[in-house]
Design a protein around this motif. Structure first.
Motif, mmCIF file in Angstrom:
data_model
loop_
_atom_site.group_PDB
_atom_site.id
_atom_site.type_symbol
_atom_site.label_atom_id
_atom_site.label_comp_id
_atom_site.label_asym_id
_atom_site.label_seq_id
_atom_site.Cartn_x
_atom_site.Cartn_y
_atom_site.Cartn_z
ATOM 1 N N ILE A 65 5.173 -36.777 37.555
ATOM 2 C CA ILE A 65 5.020 -35.444 38.129
ATOM 3 C C ILE A 65 4.862 -34.497 36.951
ATOM 4 O O ILE A 65 5.778 -34.367 36.137
ATOM 5 N N GLY A 66 3.686 -33.882 36.849
ATOM 6 C CA GLY A 66 3.419 -33.033 35.692
ATOM 7 C C GLY A 66 3.432 -33.875 34.424
ATOM 8 O O GLY A 66 2.780 -34.904 34.346
ATOM 9 N N GLU A 67 4.222 -33.456 33.457
ATOM 10 C CA GLU A 67 4.320 -34.156 32.175
ATOM 11 C C GLU A 67 5.484 -35.134 32.129
ATOM 12 O O GLU A 67 5.700 -35.788 31.115
ATOM 13 N N GLN A 68 6.252 -35.252 33.204
ATOM 14 C CA GLN A 68 7.452 -36.086 33.212
ATOM 15 C C GLN A 68 7.236 -37.351 34.047
ATOM 16 O O GLN A 68 6.640 -37.303 35.122
ATOM 17 N N SER A 69 7.736 -38.486 33.521
ATOM 18 C CA SER A 69 7.645 -39.766 34.218
ATOM 19 C C SER A 69 9.028 -40.379 34.340
ATOM 20 O O SER A 69 9.873 -40.215 33.462
ATOM 21 N N TRP A 70 9.244 -41.101 35.463
ATOM 22 C CA TRP A 70 10.505 -41.796 35.717
ATOM 23 C C TRP A 70 10.204 -43.206 36.176
ATOM 24 O O TRP A 70 9.415 -43.399 37.099
ATOM 25 N N GLU A 71 10.856 -44.204 35.575
ATOM 26 C CA GLU A 71 10.757 -45.569 36.078
ATOM 27 C C GLU A 71 11.899 -45.784 37.053
ATOM 28 O O GLU A 71 13.057 -45.486 36.741
ATOM 29 N N CYS A 72 11.586 -46.301 38.226
ATOM 30 C CA CYS A 72 12.583 -46.522 39.272
ATOM 31 C C CYS A 72 12.619 -47.993 39.635
ATOM 32 O O CYS A 72 11.595 -48.673 39.605
ATOM 33 N N HIS A 86 1.617 -35.712 42.307
ATOM 34 C CA HIS A 86 2.300 -36.842 41.686
ATOM 35 C C HIS A 86 1.376 -38.057 41.665
ATOM 36 O O HIS A 86 0.378 -38.117 42.380
ATOM 37 N N SER A 87 1.748 -39.018 40.829
ATOM 38 C CA SER A 87 1.038 -40.297 40.765
ATOM 39 C C SER A 87 2.079 -41.381 40.529
ATOM 40 O O SER A 87 3.243 -41.094 40.227
ATOM 41 N N SER A 88 1.643 -42.644 40.671
ATOM 42 C CA SER A 88 2.580 -43.749 40.409
ATOM 43 C C SER A 88 1.817 -44.977 39.950
ATOM 44 O O SER A 88 0.629 -45.138 40.244
ATOM 45 N N VAL A 89 2.552 -45.845 39.240
ATOM 46 C CA VAL A 89 2.024 -47.133 38.801
ATOM 47 C C VAL A 89 3.136 -48.157 38.990
ATOM 48 O O VAL A 89 4.253 -47.976 38.491
ATOM 49 N N ALA A 90 2.830 -49.239 39.717
ATOM 50 C CA ALA A 90 3.798 -50.313 39.917
ATOM 51 C C ALA A 90 4.008 -51.065 38.603
ATOM 52 O O ALA A 90 3.120 -51.124 37.750
#
Length: 107
Positions: A65-72, A86-90
């Motif tokens: 989201i924006g310039e920040q990424s979180w691995e969940c 937002h975007s995501s990558v598995a």
């Protein structure tokens, strides 16, 4: 009663099974979506017209989201307000997760 999120938030949790995840997110009346992403599956930047809760069951996924990424990973939740870009990558093993759409419903 409809809950709206003020800002995106990651809520860290502990490992959950598919059944636990469904029961934790299933509304009193309504449904949830089960999503499976293959390894490295990318969802390009987009928005949704309603608030979403995503609960990770298995594997990992990185949300940006924006310039920040979180691995969940399993047990983590993403609370995503409507309209958030937002975007995501598995991850390496892909990802299995529940999506709960927070639509407005009459009382």
């Amino acid at each position: 009663m409809t809950t709206h999120f003020a800002s995106p938030e990651i809520v860290r949790g502990s490992r959950v099974t598919l059944e636990e995840a469904v029961m934790a997110t299933l509304p009193v009346t309504g449904s949830v979506e089960v999503q499976r992403d293959t390894p490295h599956r990318e969802h390009p930047t987009h928005t949704h017209p309603v608030d979403e809760t995503l609960l990770i069951i298995d594997g990992t996924i990185t949300f940006t989201i924006g310039e920040q990424s979180w691995e969940c990973d399993s047990g983590d939740r993403l609370l995503l307000p409507k309209g958030t870009l937002h975007s995501s990558v598995a991850g390496e093993q892909g990802c299995l997760y529940i999506i709960k759409l927070m639509e407005s419903t009459p009382a």
